[in-house]
Design an enzyme around this catalytic site. Sequence first.
Site, PDB file in Angstrom:
ATOM      1  N   ASP A 101      85.796  21.471  67.590  1.00 20.50           N
ATOM      2  CA  ASP A 101      85.588  20.047  67.799  1.00 20.50           C
ATOM      3  C   ASP A 101      84.631  19.557  66.717  1.00 20.50           C
ATOM      4  OD1 ASP A 101      85.514  17.534  69.286  1.00 20.50           O
ATOM      5  OD2 ASP A 101      85.982  18.750  71.046  1.00 20.50           O
ATOM      6  N   ASP A 202      86.463  14.122  67.043  1.00 20.03           N
ATOM      7  CA  ASP A 202      85.994  13.253  68.107  1.00 20.03           C
ATOM      8  C   ASP A 202      85.888  11.797  67.642  1.00 20.03           C
ATOM      9  OD1 ASP A 202      84.729  13.430  70.855  1.00 20.03           O
ATOM     10  OD2 ASP A 202      83.111  12.416  69.778  1.00 20.03           O
ATOM     11  N   GLU A 258      90.994  12.226  67.553  1.00 19.53           N
ATOM     12  CA  GLU A 258      90.892  11.472  68.793  1.00 19.53           C
ATOM     13  C   GLU A 258      90.658  10.030  68.354  1.00 19.53           C
ATOM     14  OE1 GLU A 258      88.337  11.179  72.909  1.00 19.53           O
ATOM     15  OE2 GLU A 258      87.382  11.213  70.965  1.00 19.53           O
ATOM     16  N   HIS A 332      89.211  17.074  78.946  1.00 18.64           N
ATOM     17  CA  HIS A 332      87.905  17.047  79.598  1.00 18.64           C
ATOM     18  C   HIS A 332      87.413  15.629  79.880  1.00 18.64           C
ATOM     19  CE1 HIS A 332      87.217  16.208  75.461  1.00 18.64           C
ATOM     20  NE2 HIS A 332      85.965  15.873  75.716  1.00 18.64           N
ATOM     21  N   ASP A 333      88.145  14.630  79.409  1.00 19.74           N
ATOM     22  CA  ASP A 333      87.744  13.235  79.658  1.00 19.74           C
ATOM     23  C   ASP A 333      88.629  12.559  80.693  1.00 19.74           C
ATOM     24  OD1 ASP A 333      85.724  13.307  77.717  1.00 19.74           O
ATOM     25  OD2 ASP A 333      87.116  12.711  76.127  1.00 19.74           O
TER      26      ASP A 333
HETATM   27  C1  GLC Z   1      84.980  11.749  72.987  1.00 17.49           C
HETATM   28  C2  GLC Z   1      84.814  13.013  73.781  1.00 17.49           C
HETATM   29  C3  GLC Z   1      83.967  12.711  74.967  1.00 17.49           C
HETATM   30  C4  GLC Z   1      82.623  12.247  74.485  1.00 17.49           C
HETATM   31  C5  GLC Z   1      82.743  11.088  73.509  1.00 17.49           C
HETATM   32  C6  GLC Z   1      81.484  10.887  72.741  1.00 17.49           C
HETATM   33  O1  GLC Z   1      85.662  10.780  73.675  1.00 17.49           O
HETATM   34  O2  GLC Z   1      86.052  13.542  74.098  1.00 17.49           O
HETATM   35  O3  GLC Z   1      83.842  13.805  75.825  1.00 17.49           O
HETATM   36  O4  GLC Z   1      81.841  11.860  75.566  1.00 17.49           O
HETATM   37  O5  GLC Z   1      83.743  11.290  72.558  1.00 17.49           O
HETATM   38  O6  GLC Z   1      81.299  11.934  71.839  1.00 17.49           O
END
Ligand code: GLC
Length: 555
Positions: A101, A202, A258, A332-333
């Site tokens: 990540d 991320d 992401e 995980h979100d």
């Molecule tokens: C992304 C991650 C999440 C995190 C956010 C801030 O969305 O997947 O878990 O809280 O970024 O880094």
Amino acid sequence: MFTEKKAWWKEAVVYQIYPRSFADSNGDGIGDLNGITEHLDYLKNLGVDVIWCSPVYASPNHDNGYDISDYRAIMKEFGTMEDFDHMLSEIHARGMKLVMDLVANHSSDEHAWFVESRKGRDNPYRDYYIWRDGVNGGPPNNWGSCFSGSAWEYDEVSGQYYLHLFTKEQPDLNWANPKVRDGIFDMMCWWCDKGIDGFRMDVIGMIGKESFEDGPVSPGALYGDFSPFCMHTHTTHAYLQEMRRRVLDKYDLLTVGETSGNTDNALQYANNEGTELNMVFGFEHNDGLNDGTELGKWSDHGAPLAEVRKTLNRWQMSLQGKAWNTVYLGNHDQPRQVSRYGNDSELFRTVSAKMLATLIHTLRGTPYVYQGEELGMTNIYFSSVDEYQDVENHNAWHQWVESGRVDAQDMLRYFARISRDNARTPMQWNTQQNAGFTTGTPWLPVNRNYLFINAEDQVKDPNSVYHYYRRLIELRHNNPVIVYGLFTPLLEDDPNVWAYKREYEGKTLTVALNWTDHKVPCTLMDETEGVELISNYPSHQKGILQPYEAIVKLL
Ligand code: GLC
Ligand code: CA
């Protein structure tokens, strides 16, 4: 017609590990790297090709590792760099790959760069972050953070505000400063030189901040929306193209952004010319499922077939031939996918988990499996706010409930349905204490259903969700049509059934999925020739699909 260029990352299945909750090797209640290493054979037997680990870097854990204080060190709770090197070599020894990540839109406020930066306006690191003067005694603009509250934090020392699109412990890095880009790109090369196989980036769509005007405020909202100025901007694309040239092109990597955004955004990020990333995660089918109120994700909104299918079919059609796609429902979100999209009752949990698995493994794109999904793990359904650990819940509670704007019972119901902690409860390995996750006290409670949902039982049971995933992964490896086949939606207006076909080099794959908990009329599979590749029912009934039935045929 188009010819799809072949690539290992198109053929692969990715398994996401949330290290904190995967396996604890030393009894402190927190999952760790040695815990992962101990379970690599489990993943190898499942057949996955790539492991994506959520962040394992040094972090004070305000957002479970998504706040990094040292990009070249391992989080103490997770182990040491030696443990990491050992894990990586054991992953490679089994023919699997590791994707890390990359959290570089922001760092932790404990990162050395920020510690320097906040020392004062003249500090050489000041410009590594985004500092602005206040306006009329308040923050520089009206932007709200993704985790509630203002996106600006006032700093007593210098009398200025810094930007944090997430928690205040996650200050946004200033990518406009070439030294920041040098630092991030060097760090990425350092990990690639260690032998890692890719990056999941991320919130990478937010790195290019273009201006700092007030954002639009939707009715009832407390803050303005920063996205017109920070998301998918021209500068974001320019930085990614620079990253591509300076880092990514030197290695053979899987890169997944992401990004959220729409299909036009995805077409730019993941274009077939390969100027930016291999693929991105769309959010429309997940975060798009809400009531459209100022509460955003906090709602009772379900996941009706018509909405989910329309969105994902559109992503399939818009990207094919032009950009590579990802396919996922959980991570995980997000809450547990069987609880959200399927049915986690005793009667339907297994069949609906298998139906959803069929979907993610037969759509076009690289499938991502989130830990425990292959067992049909469910939401935990906490009933009080104190049970939640996630900062997102506590900030939302503060903003909406403690201020009297939303009823506590309503919010608790939304939390139980959609909270990220649903997916973060420990992995359920066996029927021993704490599901075999830890011998200590788990950092987040284990779901009590581990007594009947756990890996050990499912590995022994050929009809389990686990073996269904294993077979789907094997089918992908043996049937290029699943990877490269052209996607065509079928029965697009059917109220109950999601159906489509895939075609490649003279082969046709046809898929029918009953999205409901009852029998529905459907003759598609009776009329489709070919051999059955997989189904979640041992036998079929003419003219109907059984509850959550999934059938895949190959001709
Ligand atoms: C992304 C991650 C999440 C995190 C956010 C801030 O969305 O997947 O878990 O809280 O970024 O880094
Ligand atoms: Ca541990």
